[in-house]
Motif scaffolding. Structure first.
Motif, PDB file in Angstrom:
ATOM      1  N   GLU A 366       0.817  -1.216   0.000  1.00 20.55           N
ATOM      2  CA  GLU A 366       0.000   0.000   0.000  1.00 20.55           C
ATOM      3  C   GLU A 366       0.849   1.265   0.000  1.00 20.55           C
ATOM      4  O   GLU A 366       0.334   2.366  -0.244  1.00 20.55           O
ATOM      5  N   ARG A 367       2.149   1.136   0.228  1.00 17.73           N
ATOM      6  CA  ARG A 367       3.043   2.288   0.252  1.00 17.73           C
ATOM      7  C   ARG A 367       3.780   2.496  -1.072  1.00 17.73           C
ATOM      8  O   ARG A 367       4.588   3.436  -1.192  1.00 17.73           O
ATOM      9  N   ARG A 368       3.539   1.665  -2.068  1.00 14.89           N
ATOM     10  CA  ARG A 368       4.291   1.766  -3.319  1.00 14.89           C
ATOM     11  C   ARG A 368       3.941   3.055  -4.066  1.00 14.89           C
ATOM     12  O   ARG A 368       2.798   3.511  -4.047  1.00 14.89           O
ATOM     13  N   ALA A 369       4.940   3.613  -4.739  1.00 14.00           N
ATOM     14  CA  ALA A 369       4.780   4.907  -5.392  1.00 14.00           C
ATOM     15  C   ALA A 369       3.882   4.823  -6.622  1.00 14.00           C
ATOM     16  O   ALA A 369       3.846   3.811  -7.326  1.00 14.00           O
ATOM     17  N   SER A 370       3.153   5.895  -6.872  1.00 18.33           N
ATOM     18  CA  SER A 370       2.551   6.151  -8.173  1.00 18.33           C
ATOM     19  C   SER A 370       3.511   7.046  -8.948  1.00 18.33           C
ATOM     20  O   SER A 370       4.179   7.903  -8.366  1.00 18.33           O
ATOM     21  N   VAL A 371       3.574   6.865 -10.268  1.00 20.73           N
ATOM     22  CA  VAL A 371       4.468   7.677 -11.098  1.00 20.73           C
ATOM     23  C   VAL A 371       3.676   8.263 -12.257  1.00 20.73           C
ATOM     24  O   VAL A 371       2.950   7.546 -12.943  1.00 20.73           O
ATOM     25  N   TRP A 372       3.824   9.551 -12.465  1.00 20.89           N
ATOM     26  CA  TRP A 372       3.047  10.301 -13.450  1.00 20.89           C
ATOM     27  C   TRP A 372       3.987  11.045 -14.392  1.00 20.89           C
ATOM     28  O   TRP A 372       4.916  11.720 -13.944  1.00 20.89           O
ATOM     29  N   VAL A 373       3.753  10.905 -15.693  1.00 20.22           N
ATOM     30  CA  VAL A 373       4.543  11.577 -16.730  1.00 20.22           C
ATOM     31  C   VAL A 373       3.804  12.813 -17.208  1.00 20.22           C
ATOM     32  O   VAL A 373       2.630  12.730 -17.575  1.00 20.22           O
ATOM     33  N   GLU A 374       4.485  13.949 -17.223  1.00 22.00           N
ATOM     34  CA  GLU A 374       3.928  15.187 -17.773  1.00 22.00           C
ATOM     35  C   GLU A 374       4.857  15.698 -18.865  1.00 22.00           C
ATOM     36  O   GLU A 374       5.986  16.114 -18.574  1.00 22.00           O
ATOM     37  N   PRO A 375       4.467  15.661 -20.134  1.00 19.65           N
ATOM     38  CA  PRO A 375       5.311  16.238 -21.181  1.00 19.65           C
ATOM     39  C   PRO A 375       5.493  17.735 -20.962  1.00 19.65           C
ATOM     40  O   PRO A 375       4.510  18.469 -20.783  1.00 19.65           O
ATOM     41  N   LEU A 376       6.720  18.206 -20.967  1.00 19.43           N
ATOM     42  CA  LEU A 376       7.005  19.633 -20.870  1.00 19.43           C
ATOM     43  C   LEU A 376       7.142  20.250 -22.253  1.00 19.43           C
ATOM     44  O   LEU A 376       6.954  21.459 -22.416  1.00 19.43           O
ATOM     45  N   ASP A 377       7.497  19.446 -23.244  1.00 20.58           N
ATOM     46  CA  ASP A 377       7.392  19.793 -24.657  1.00 20.58           C
ATOM     47  C   ASP A 377       6.445  18.777 -25.280  1.00 20.58           C
ATOM     48  O   ASP A 377       6.475  17.598 -24.903  1.00 20.58           O
ATOM     49  N   PRO A 378       5.590  19.183 -26.217  1.00 21.69           N
ATOM     50  CA  PRO A 378       4.573  18.266 -26.742  1.00 21.69           C
ATOM     51  C   PRO A 378       5.162  16.975 -27.290  1.00 21.69           C
ATOM     52  O   PRO A 378       6.200  16.979 -27.964  1.00 21.69           O
ATOM     53  N   TYR A 419      10.345  16.026 -20.371  1.00 24.70           N
ATOM     54  CA  TYR A 419       9.160  15.683 -19.594  1.00 24.70           C
ATOM     55  C   TYR A 419       9.504  15.631 -18.114  1.00 24.70           C
ATOM     56  O   TYR A 419      10.670  15.667 -17.715  1.00 24.70           O
ATOM     57  N   ARG A 420       8.457  15.564 -17.308  1.00 23.36           N
ATOM     58  CA  ARG A 420       8.622  15.478 -15.859  1.00 23.36           C
ATOM     59  C   ARG A 420       8.050  14.162 -15.366  1.00 23.36           C
ATOM     60  O   ARG A 420       6.966  13.743 -15.774  1.00 23.36           O
ATOM     61  N   LEU A 421       8.781  13.487 -14.484  1.00 22.96           N
ATOM     62  CA  LEU A 421       8.277  12.326 -13.756  1.00 22.96           C
ATOM     63  C   LEU A 421       7.955  12.770 -12.338  1.00 22.96           C
ATOM     64  O   LEU A 421       8.808  13.366 -11.664  1.00 22.96           O
ATOM     65  N   ARG A 422       6.747  12.447 -11.891  1.00 21.98           N
ATOM     66  CA  ARG A 422       6.380  12.747 -10.515  1.00 21.98           C
ATOM     67  C   ARG A 422       6.134  11.435  -9.771  1.00 21.98           C
ATOM     68  O   ARG A 422       5.259  10.665 -10.156  1.00 21.98           O
ATOM     69  N   TRP A 423       6.912  11.202  -8.749  1.00 19.37           N
ATOM     70  CA  TRP A 423       6.756  10.033  -7.878  1.00 19.37           C
ATOM     71  C   TRP A 423       5.986  10.514  -6.652  1.00 19.37           C
ATOM     72  O   TRP A 423       6.514  11.281  -5.837  1.00 19.37           O
ATOM     73  N   LEU A 424       4.755  10.062  -6.491  1.00 19.31           N
ATOM     74  CA  LEU A 424       3.895  10.662  -5.484  1.00 19.31           C
ATOM     75  C   LEU A 424       2.833   9.673  -5.019  1.00 19.31           C
ATOM     76  O   LEU A 424       2.744   8.549  -5.519  1.00 19.31           O
ATOM     77  N   ASP A 425       2.040  10.097  -4.019  1.00 17.96           N
ATOM     78  CA  ASP A 425       1.008   9.215  -3.481  1.00 17.96           C
ATOM     79  C   ASP A 425      -0.204   9.164  -4.391  1.00 17.96           C
ATOM     80  O   ASP A 425      -0.842   8.118  -4.545  1.00 17.96           O
TER      81      ASP A 425
END
Length: 541
Positions: A366-378, A419-425
Motif C-alpha cells: 500500500e506504500r508503493r509509489a505512483s508515477v506520473w509523466v507530464e510532457p514539458l514539450d509536446p 518531460y517530468r516524472l512525478r513520484w507521489l502518493d
C-alpha cells in the motif's frame, strides 16, 4: 543486451539493501579538495581516488552521443568475469559500502552518494564522474571503498574496474531515496519511503511480436556538484545500445509535506540519436508488477488478499478526457495501445492505499509509489502502450507502460524529449470528476436466483466531489460500451452511508477466448461526472 526480457527486480532490491543492514552513524571527516587538485571546492572523503579533469557540459555530452551514433555499437566489456561469477547473491550481500566514503554532491551534504559494487548479476561496469564548474573527474574503483570479508573474491578485482550503479542517501545515511542500477533502470523510494515500480531511460521493441526487445543502458553518469543545491539534485547520463545513443539530464527535487509524505519531481531532458531504424520506441517507460487484486480474485493463491506494485494505468488525453484502466494478470501476453495526440499525462498508479487490502507488514504494497509523466514539450502523435505479461509470482515485473511516437525513428535522425516524472502518493485530479476507486467482478445474475452461465457481473465504485448533493432521482446515468457481448442489468446508485460514492453495476454475457474491451462512465445531462473506466475482460482464459 538484445533478446528476451530479463527481470531486474531481485537485483535492484538486493543491491539497494547493501550497506543498510548495520546501523550507520554518519560519515568520517571530509576535506575540501582531497584528491581533487584542479577542481576548486570539490569535497571528497580521503581515500576516494579521482581521475584527470576533463571539460564537461550537457552540450559536450550530447555531441559525444551524436558521435557515438555514427559508429557501430560495441558491447561494454566485462572485466574479470571469472571473479564476478563468484560474487553471487550471498557473496554480494557480504559487501558493504563504507559509510565514511559517502561522496557529498552538495555543500550542505543533503545528497550523500554511495556506490554499488559489481557482481554476478551486475557485470557490466558504469563509470561515475563528479562535475564542478564545467570540469569532470571520474570516481575510480578501489577496494577501500567497500568492507569485504577476508578471502572474499571481490578483493581480487583490480583498481578502476568501475561500479554497477549508485544511490542517493538521506543525510543521515540510514535510507536511500534514488537509485540507478542495471540497463537504464532507476527508481525512487516514493512518497512513503518504499521502493516499488521502476522507470527506465528508454525502451526499444517492448512488447513487439516481430522484433526482440532491446535494453539500452546508461554507461556513464555525471553528478553535478555545482548545480546541485538546496533540495535539487542534477545529474547526467550517457545512453548506449545497438540501435540508439543518448544524452540525459535529470533534475530531481525531493520535498516532504506536513504529513511526512514525500514527493519527488524529476525533470528529464533527452537528446537521442538513432543508429538503426526503430519502429517501436518507448519514451518515459516504466516496469511494474501486478500479480492479482480485487479485479482478479479467481487468481488468488497466496494468503494475502492483493499483491501488486501498481493497480492501474491513468491517462489524461490531449482532448482532456481522463481514463482509468485497471491492470490485469492476463492468460497470455497482451499489448494494448491508446492512440492520442499531445497527451497531457499518463502513469502507473497505486490507488489502493488501504493496508487491510494487502495485509503484508513486511513489504507494504500500500506504500508503493505512483508515477506520473507530464510532457514539458509536446509529445505529438503516438500511443500509450500497456504491456501485460502472465505471472505466477510477485518477483517478476510483468507490466510495462510507455509512450510510443507515431513516426518511426530512422537511422541517422535525432530527437529531443522533455518531460517530468512525478513520484507521489496520488496524481492531481479535477474536483468536477470522480475517480474509479475499486473494481470487482463475479458471477452474473441476481442473488437468490439461478445464475446464468457465461454471464459476468462488473461492479465499479466511483468517488469524488462531483457527486455532492446528488441522489438516486437526480438523473445520474451509467453509460457502458462493450466491444462485443450482450449487456444487461446496467444501473448505478449512491452507496448507502458513504459520502460522495456511487456504484455502477452491469452484467455481460460473452464467450470465446478473445478479450472484451469495455468502457464505462457516469454522467448527468450532457456532463461526465466521472473519469472513463476501461477494462479488458477474458471470458475464457
Amino acid at each position: 543486451m538484445t533478446g528476451s526480457k530479463f527481470d531486474r527486480r531481485q537485483i535492484i532490491a538486493g543491491a539497494a539493501a547493501v550497506g543498510l543492514a548495520n546501523t550507520l552513524n554518519g560519515i568520517g571527516s571530509v576535506q575540501a579538495g582531497t584528491s581533487a587538485t584542479g577542481m576548486e571546492g570539490l569535497s571528497v572523503p580521503p581515500g576516494v581516488d579521482l581521475g584527470p579533469a576533463q571539460a564537461f557540459s550537457f552540450d559536450i555530452l550530447a555531441e559525444r552521443a551524436a558521435k557515438n551514433a555514427q559508429s557501430p555499437w560495441e558491447a561494454t566489456p566485462v572485466i574479470s568475469p571469472d571473479i564476478l561469477d563468484q560474487i553471487d547473491y550471498d557473496a554480494y550481500q557480504a559487501i558493504r559500502f563504507r559509510p565514511e566514503m559517502s561522496i557529498m554532491v552538495d555543500a550542505k551534504r543533503a545528497f550523500p552518494v554511495q556506490l554499488f559494487h559489481l557482481g554476478k548479476f551486475s557485470r557490466e561496469p558504469v563509470h561515475i564522474h563528479l562535475v564542478r564548474n564545467e570540469e569532470s573527474r571520474e570516481v575510480l574503483y578501489n577496494a577501500n571503498l567497500f568492507d569485504t570479508p577476508a578471502g572474499h573474491p571481490a578483493r581480487n578485482l583490480a583498481p578502476g574496474v568501475g561500479f554497477a550503479g549508485f544511490r542517493i542517501m538521506a543525510p543521515d545515511l540510514k535510507t536511500d531515496w534514488l537509485a540507478f542500477l542495471g540497463a537504464s533502470y532507476f527508481r525512487t523510494s516514493g512518497p512513503f519511503n518504499q521502493y516499488g515500480l521502476s522507470a527506465r531511460g528508454l525502451a526499444i521493441n517492448t512488447g513487439s511480436a516481430t522484433e526482440p526487445e532491446e535494453f539500452p543502458r546508461f554507461t556513464e553518469f555525471w553528478l553535478d556538484t555545482t548545480a546541485s543545491k538546496g533540495n535539487v539534485l542534477v545529474l547526467y547520463a550517457l545512453l548506449d545500445s545497438p540501435s540508439v545513443t543518448g544524452a540525459y539530464r535529470f533534475t530531481s527535487q525531493r520535498s516532504v509535506d506536513k504529513n511526512n509524505i514525500a514527493r519527488i519531481d524529476m525533470e528529464i531532458e533527452t537528446r537521442l540519436f538513432a543508429r538503426k531504424d526503430i519502429t517501436r520506441l518507448g519514451v518515459a517507460p516504466f516496469s511494474s508488477m501486478y500479480w492479482y487484486g480485487e479485479t482478479s480474485r479467481r487468481q488468488v493463491v497466496d494468503w494475502r488478499p492483493e499483491i501488486h506494485d501498481s493497480d492501474g494505468l491513468a491517462m489524461w488525453t490531449g482532448s482532456g478526457e481522463r481514463i482509468w484502466r485497471p491492470l490485469n494478470n492476463p492468460p497470455r501476453v497482451m499489448s494494448n495501445a491508446f492512440v492520442d495526440n499531445n497527451i497531457r499525462g499518463f502513469g502507473l498508479l497505486q490507488r489502493d492505499r488501504d493496508f487491510v487490502h494487502y495485509l503484508d507488514d513486511s513489504v507494504f504494497y500500500e506504500r508503493r509509489a505512483s508515477v506520473w509523466v507530464e510532457p514539458l514539450d509536446p509529445f505529438g502523435e503516438g500511443e500509450v502502450h500497456l504491456l501485460e505479461i502472465p505471472t505466477d509470482d510477485e518477483i517478476h515485473d510483468n507490466i510495462a507502460a510507455y509512450w510510443c511516437p507515431k513516426e518511426p525513428f530512422k537511422a541517422g535522425a535525432n530527437r529531443r524529449y522533455h518531460y517530468r516524472l512525478r513520484w507521489l502518493d496520488d496524481i492531481p485530479f479535477p474536483n468536477n470528476l470522480a475517480r474509479a476507486t475499486a473494481t470487482w467482478t463475479g458471477v452474473g445474475g441476481r442473488p437468490g436466483h439461478k445464475r446464468p452461465e457465461g454471464v459476468r457481473k462488473f461492479v465499479i465504485d466511483f468517488q469524488g466531489a462531483a457527486f455532492k448533493g446528488l441522489g438516486r432521482e437526480d438523473g445520474v446515468e451509467l453509460v457502458v460500451t462493450p466491444s462485443r457481448g450482450v449487456l444487461s442489468n446496467a444501473y448505478s446508485h449512491p452507496v448507502v452511508d458513504q459520502k460522495e460514492r456511487w456504484r455502477a453495476l452491469f452484467d455481460l454475457e460473452a464467450t470465446g477466448p478473445d478479450p472484451v474491451d469495455i468502457r464505462a462512465y457516469l454522467h448527468k445531462d450532457d456532463r461526465a461526472l466521472t473519469e472513463t473506466w476501461v477494462f479488458q475482460y477474458f471470458p475464457e482464459p
